[in-house]
Design a protein around this motif. Structure first.
Motif, PDB file in Angstrom:
ATOM      1  N   LEU A 199      -2.162   0.253   2.598  1.00 24.06           N
ATOM      2  CA  LEU A 199      -3.449   0.909   2.815  1.00 24.06           C
ATOM      3  C   LEU A 199      -3.244   2.403   2.600  1.00 24.06           C
ATOM      4  O   LEU A 199      -2.443   3.022   3.306  1.00 24.06           O
ATOM      5  N   ALA A 200      -3.950   2.962   1.629  1.00 17.62           N
ATOM      6  CA  ALA A 200      -3.918   4.403   1.360  1.00 17.62           C
ATOM      7  C   ALA A 200      -5.330   4.940   1.540  1.00 17.62           C
ATOM      8  O   ALA A 200      -6.301   4.312   1.106  1.00 17.62           O
ATOM      9  N   SER A 201      -5.433   6.090   2.191  1.00 17.90           N
ATOM     10  CA  SER A 201      -6.772   6.629   2.459  1.00 17.90           C
ATOM     11  C   SER A 201      -6.752   8.146   2.534  1.00 17.90           C
ATOM     12  O   SER A 201      -5.693   8.775   2.545  1.00 17.90           O
ATOM     13  N   ASN A 202      -7.959   8.699   2.629  1.00 17.67           N
ATOM     14  CA  ASN A 202      -8.086  10.137   2.849  1.00 17.67           C
ATOM     15  C   ASN A 202      -7.719  10.514   4.279  1.00 17.67           C
ATOM     16  O   ASN A 202      -7.801  11.681   4.656  1.00 17.67           O
ATOM     17  N   GLY A 203      -7.328   9.553   5.074  1.00 26.76           N
ATOM     18  CA  GLY A 203      -6.946   9.784   6.474  1.00 26.76           C
ATOM     19  C   GLY A 203      -8.109   9.601   7.421  1.00 26.76           C
ATOM     20  O   GLY A 203      -7.965   9.002   8.491  1.00 26.76           O
ATOM     21  N   LEU A 204      -9.276  10.055   7.032  1.00 28.34           N
ATOM     22  CA  LEU A 204     -10.446  10.005   7.897  1.00 28.34           C
ATOM     23  C   LEU A 204     -11.005   8.594   8.039  1.00 28.34           C
ATOM     24  O   LEU A 204     -11.689   8.293   9.023  1.00 28.34           O
TER      25      LEU A 204
END
Length: 222
Positions: A199-204
């Motif tokens: 899972l990769a994300s903008n963190g938010l």
């Protein structure tokens, strides 16, 4: 690439897809993870969606990464809290999207390996905007450049060389990468596989996406 690393960093260990591995790496603090061609199917299909990736893990954590797309002359790099990109030799802005609402987010998805699991996760999140891309490196680069917010894969076929460089760049930009159960990524393991997906994300949007993934991870006993 392997020869260059060996010459310039003779004390470091190297793990390269299809070419270099040794049990001696277990005693090394520093491990270079090299994927000379991430996106083999895309390369074969001549669509340009493939990259070269070089990552450095120190004490099992991704610390430095370089991703290069030769067909577009697009280069991204990251280490610590420093990240940068250029295209055709000109600087490109790296700025993560500040989107905090999943239904307004864009999810990058596999061009050739789309799974029903990812479809279910997108539906739970209310994500309607999807962008098919080849190569893990390109998908994460799209997040780093602020063009999308999420990437989910529940595949157990990834290896450490698939994630080390992208993770280092994404974290340097302020984003997050974990497995789909929320565990930290680890490198220089005896088994180089990444068994619980990515899972990769903008963190938010990371926490919301992990919640949407929970039924899938529970089903798999993860």
């Amino acid at each position: 690439v392997v020869a260059g690393i060996g010459t310039n960093f003779p004390g470091d260990a190297i793990l390269a897809e299809e070419s270099t591995d040794s049990a001696a790496r277990f005693a090394a603090r520093r491990l270079w993870c090299v994927d000379p061609l991430d996106g083999t199917k895309e390369f074969i299909d001549h669509n340009g969606m493939f990259v070269v990736m070089i990552g450095l893990a120190i004490d099992g954590e991704a610390r430095l990464g370089v991703v290069y797309q030769p067909t577009e002359d697009l280069l991204l790099w990251g280490a610590g809290q420093q990240v940068g990109a250029e295209k055709n030799g000109q600087p490109v802005t790296c700025a993560l999207s500040q989107c905090v609402t999943a239904s307004k987010a864009t999810m990058v998805v596999s061009r050739s390996h789309r799974s029903k699991t990812v479809t279910r996760v997108a539906e739970r999140l209310g994500v309607s905007q999807e962008k098919p891309l080849g190569s893990v490196g390109l998908k994460v680069a799209d997040i780093v450049l602020g063009h999308s917010e999420l990437y989910v894969s529940t595949s157990n076929r990834m290896q450490e060389w698939d994630t080390c460089a992208p993770e280092a760049i994404l974290r340097a930009a302020g984003g997050l990468m974990t497995d789909v159960a929320g565990n930290p990524m680890r490198y220089n393991k005896p088994d180089t596989s990444v068994p619980k997906g990515v899972l990769a994300s903008n963190g938010l949007l990371h926490a919301d996406t992990l919640e949407a993934l929970a039924p899938e991870t529970t089903l798999r006993g993860w």
